[in-house]
Design an enzyme around this catalytic site. Structure first.
Site, PDB file in Angstrom:
ATOM      1  CG  ASP A  26      -1.835   1.174   1.294  1.00 51.81           C
ATOM      2  OD1 ASP A  26      -1.643   2.134   0.511  1.00 51.81           O
ATOM      3  OD2 ASP A  26      -2.757   1.141   2.119  1.00 51.81           O
ATOM      4  CE1 TYR A 115      -6.907  11.299 -11.512  1.00 52.14           C
ATOM      5  CE2 TYR A 115      -7.222  12.832 -13.328  1.00 52.14           C
ATOM      6  CZ  TYR A 115      -6.641  11.685 -12.813  1.00 52.14           C
ATOM      7  OH  TYR A 115      -5.802  10.933 -13.595  1.00 52.14           O
ATOM      8  CE  LYS A 119      -2.200  11.700 -11.724  1.00 52.28           C
ATOM      9  NZ  LYS A 119      -1.582  10.382 -11.407  1.00 52.28           N
TER      10      LYS A 119
HETATM   11  N1  LIG Z   1      -7.236   6.723 -17.195  1.00 56.10           N
HETATM   12  C1  LIG Z   1      -7.005   7.863 -17.833  1.00 56.10           C
HETATM   13  O1  LIG Z   1      -7.735   8.269 -18.739  1.00 56.10           O
HETATM   14  C2  LIG Z   1      -5.786   8.677 -17.483  1.00 56.10           C
HETATM   15  C3  LIG Z   1      -5.539   9.872 -18.181  1.00 56.10           C
HETATM   16  C4  LIG Z   1      -4.410  10.598 -17.860  1.00 56.10           C
HETATM   17  C5  LIG Z   1      -3.542  10.159 -16.867  1.00 56.10           C
HETATM   18  N2  LIG Z   1      -3.832   9.017 -16.188  1.00 56.10           N
HETATM   19  C6  LIG Z   1      -2.896   8.579 -15.151  1.00 56.10           C
HETATM   20  O2  LIG Z   1      -2.286   7.386 -15.609  1.00 56.10           O
HETATM   21  C7  LIG Z   1      -1.938   6.564 -14.504  1.00 56.10           C
HETATM   22  C8  LIG Z   1      -2.484   5.162 -14.713  1.00 56.10           C
HETATM   23  O3  LIG Z   1      -3.890   5.253 -14.803  1.00 56.10           O
HETATM   24  P1  LIG Z   1      -4.807   3.968 -15.000  1.00 56.10           P
HETATM   25  O4  LIG Z   1      -5.964   4.376 -15.831  1.00 56.10           O
HETATM   26  O5  LIG Z   1      -3.987   2.803 -15.387  1.00 56.10           O
HETATM   27  O6  LIG Z   1      -5.334   3.771 -13.499  1.00 56.10           O
HETATM   28  P2  LIG Z   1      -6.211   2.596 -12.874  1.00 56.10           P
HETATM   29  O7  LIG Z   1      -6.622   1.623 -13.909  1.00 56.10           O
HETATM   30  O8  LIG Z   1      -7.271   3.263 -12.037  1.00 56.10           O
HETATM   31  O9  LIG Z   1      -5.176   1.860 -11.934  1.00 56.10           O
HETATM   32  C9  LIG Z   1      -4.714   2.471 -10.762  1.00 56.10           C
HETATM   33  C10 LIG Z   1      -4.182   1.373  -9.859  1.00 56.10           C
HETATM   34  O10 LIG Z   1      -3.703   1.967  -8.651  1.00 56.10           O
HETATM   35  C11 LIG Z   1      -3.992   1.053  -7.615  1.00 56.10           C
HETATM   36  N3  LIG Z   1      -3.967   1.704  -6.310  1.00 56.10           N
HETATM   37  C12 LIG Z   1      -4.856   2.588  -5.793  1.00 56.10           C
HETATM   38  N4  LIG Z   1      -4.509   2.919  -4.539  1.00 56.10           N
HETATM   39  C13 LIG Z   1      -3.376   2.237  -4.261  1.00 56.10           C
HETATM   40  C14 LIG Z   1      -2.538   2.141  -3.108  1.00 56.10           C
HETATM   41  N5  LIG Z   1      -2.811   2.840  -1.983  1.00 56.10           N
HETATM   42  N6  LIG Z   1      -1.459   1.347  -3.161  1.00 56.10           N
HETATM   43  C15 LIG Z   1      -1.178   0.623  -4.269  1.00 56.10           C
HETATM   44  N7  LIG Z   1      -1.926   0.670  -5.385  1.00 56.10           N
HETATM   45  C16 LIG Z   1      -3.018   1.462  -5.372  1.00 56.10           C
HETATM   46  C17 LIG Z   1      -5.380   0.562  -7.985  1.00 56.10           C
HETATM   47  O11 LIG Z   1      -5.696  -0.591  -7.259  1.00 56.10           O
HETATM   48  P3  LIG Z   1      -7.245  -0.985  -7.045  1.00 56.10           P
HETATM   49  O12 LIG Z   1      -7.773  -1.314  -8.406  1.00 56.10           O
HETATM   50  O13 LIG Z   1      -7.140  -2.148  -6.142  1.00 56.10           O
HETATM   51  O14 LIG Z   1      -7.897   0.213  -6.456  1.00 56.10           O
HETATM   52  C18 LIG Z   1      -5.237   0.326  -9.456  1.00 56.10           C
HETATM   53  O15 LIG Z   1      -4.725  -0.954  -9.722  1.00 56.10           O
HETATM   54  C19 LIG Z   1      -2.480   7.277 -13.268  1.00 56.10           C
HETATM   55  O16 LIG Z   1      -1.444   8.039 -12.693  1.00 56.10           O
HETATM   56  C20 LIG Z   1      -3.531   8.222 -13.821  1.00 56.10           C
HETATM   57  O17 LIG Z   1      -3.724   9.354 -12.993  1.00 56.10           O
HETATM   58  C21 LIG Z   1      -4.924   8.264 -16.471  1.00 56.10           C
END
Ligand SMILES: NC(=O)c1ccc[n+]([C@@H]2O[C@H](COP(=O)([O-])OP(=O)(O)OC[C@H]3O[C@@H](n4cnc5c(N)ncnc54)[C@H](OP(=O)(O)O)[C@@H]3O)[C@@H](O)[C@H]2O)c1
Length: 277
Positions: A26, A115, A119
Site C-alpha cells: 500500500d 482529481y 495529480k
Molecule cells: N485513465 C485515464 O484516462 C488517465 C488519463 C491521464 C492520466 N492518467 C494517469 O495514468 C496513470 C495510470 O492510470 P490507469 O488508468 O492505469 O489507473 P487505474 O486503472 O485506475 O489503476 C490504478 C491502480 O492503482 C492502484 N492503487 C490505488 N490505490 C493504491 C494504493 N494505496 N497502493 C497501491 N496501489 C493502489 C489501484 O488498485 P485498485 O484497483 O485495487 O484500487 C489500481 O490498480 C495514473 O497516474 C492516472 O492518474 C490516467
C-alpha cells in the site's frame, strides 16, 4: 497502465521486473514503501497507481490527495533514498482547457477538478522529493485491461442501438501500451539523469470523445449510432477541460521516439480485445 507494462515485459529481457498492487504494497504507508525499496533495491520505480475516479474525487478529495500526492511523496523519497529513478504518470487534467493550441510542459497549470489538483500536487511531490525523476503527463488513457472508454463503448455499443457522446471536449486518446513501451525504452538513458524532467505524451492526432466513440464502433464492427451531444447536456460532478491536446515535441526530440497515430493504436487494442485477451 501497470498491466500493459507487465504485458510488454517479455520484450525487455535486460530488465528484471517486480510488480506490486495494493495487497503487496500500500503506497500510502511510508514505512512499508521504504522497507520494500530497501529490501528490493529497484533501479527505477514506475508509479502506475493512482486514484482515478475523477467524479468521485469531487466528494472525496482527501483520499485523492492521499493516493495521488502523499503516496507519490512516499515513493519519491524512498526512491531517492536508494538512488532509484522515479517515473510518475500525470494527467492533462492539470490544465483548464482554455488554450487554443496544444499544451507545452512549460504552460501554466490550472486544474479545475479535485482529481486534477491532487495529480498536480503529485507532480510537486516528485519534483520536491525524487533525486532523479520523470513525470509523464498523458491523456485519455485506454488499454486492453481494466475499465476504460474503449472497453465501455464496445460493451454499451453491443447492448444498445444508440449512444450519446460529447463532441465539445477535444484531446488525444492514448494507448497505455504505447506509453508503456516509451517508458521502458527511455529508462536506460533516464537513469543517467539528475533532477526531475516533465514530458507530455499522448498518441498523435486530435479527437473529440464523439470521434473516439465513432472510431471504436467502426473498428470493432459494432452497429451502434453515435450521436454528438454537448457537455452541458451530460453533466458530471467533475469539470473536464474542453481542450487538452498535449504538445509532445519535447519527448520526441530528446528521446528520438516515434508516436503512433491514435486511430492506429485504437485498432491494435481492439484487435487484441477481439482475438487475444
Ligand atoms: N485513465 C485515464 O484516462 C488517465 C488519463 C491521464 C492520466 N492518467 C494517469 O495514468 C496513470 C495510470 O492510470 P490507469 O488508468 O492505469 O489507473 P487505474 O486503472 O485506475 O489503476 C490504478 C491502480 O492503482 C492502484 N492503487 C490505488 N490505490 C493504491 C494504493 N494505496 N497502493 C497501491 N496501489 C493502489 C489501484 O488498485 P485498485 O484497483 O485495487 O484500487 C489500481 O490498480 C495514473 O497516474 C492516472 O492518474 C490516467
Amino acid at each position: 497502465m501497470g498491466n500493459e507494462i507487465r504485458a510488454l515485459a517479455g520484450d525487455y529481457p535486460g530488465f528484471d521486473f517486480l510488480y506490486t498492487d495494493i495487497d503487496e504494497l500500500d503506497i500510502t504507508d511510508p514505512l512499508k514503501v521504504d522497507a520494500f525499496f530497501r529490501e528490493n533495491q529497484p533501479r527505477a520505480v514506475i508509479n502506475c497507481a493512482a486514484y482515478t475516479a475523477v467524479d468521485k474525487a469531487e466528494s472525496d478529495e482527501p483520499t485523492a490527495y492521499l493516493i495521488n500526492a502523499k503516496a507519490v511523496e512516499n515513493l519519491s523519497k524512498s526512491a531517492a533514498g536508494i538512488d532509484a529513478l522515479m517515473v510518475h504518470i500525470s494527467t492533462d487534467y492539470v490544465f483548464d482547457g482554455n488554450s487554443p493550441v496544444p499544451y507545452n510542459e512549460t504552460d501554466l497549470t490550472n486544474p479545475q477538478s479535485a482529481y486534477g489538483r491532487s495529480k498536480l500536487a503529485g507532480e510537486e511531490a516528485v519534483r520536491n522529493n525524487a533525486g532523479k525523476g520523470i513525470i509523464l503527463r498523458t491523456s485519455w488513457l485506454y488499454s486492453a485491461f481494466g475499465n476504460n472508454f474503449v472497453k465501455t463503448m464496445m460493451r454499451y455499443g453491443s447492448e444498445r442501438d444508440e449512444l450519446k457522446v460529447v463532441f465539445d471536449q477535444v484531446g488525444t486518446p492514448t494507448y497505455a501500451r504505447d506509453l508503456a513501451g516509451t517508458i521502458l525504452d527511455i529508462i536506460p538513458s533516464a537513469l543517467q539523469n539528475s533532477g526531475t524532467e516533465l514530458f507530455h505524451y499522448s498518441n498523435e492526432g486530435v479527437a473529440s470523445w464523439y470521434d473516439f466513440a465513432k472510431t471504436i464502433m467502426a473498428l470493432a464492427g459494432i452497429e451502434c449510432q453515435i450521436k454528438p451531444i454537448l457537455t452541458k447536456n451530460y453533466p458530471l460532478p467533475a469539470p473536464r477541460p474542453c481542450f487538452s491536446v498535449l504538445n509532445k515535441s519535447k519527448i520526441k526530440e530528446i528521446y528520438k521516439i516515434e508516436i503512433p497515430y491514435w486511430c492506429d493504436s485504437v485498432k491494435h487494442c481492439i484487435q487484441r480485445l477481439q482475438y487475444e485477451v
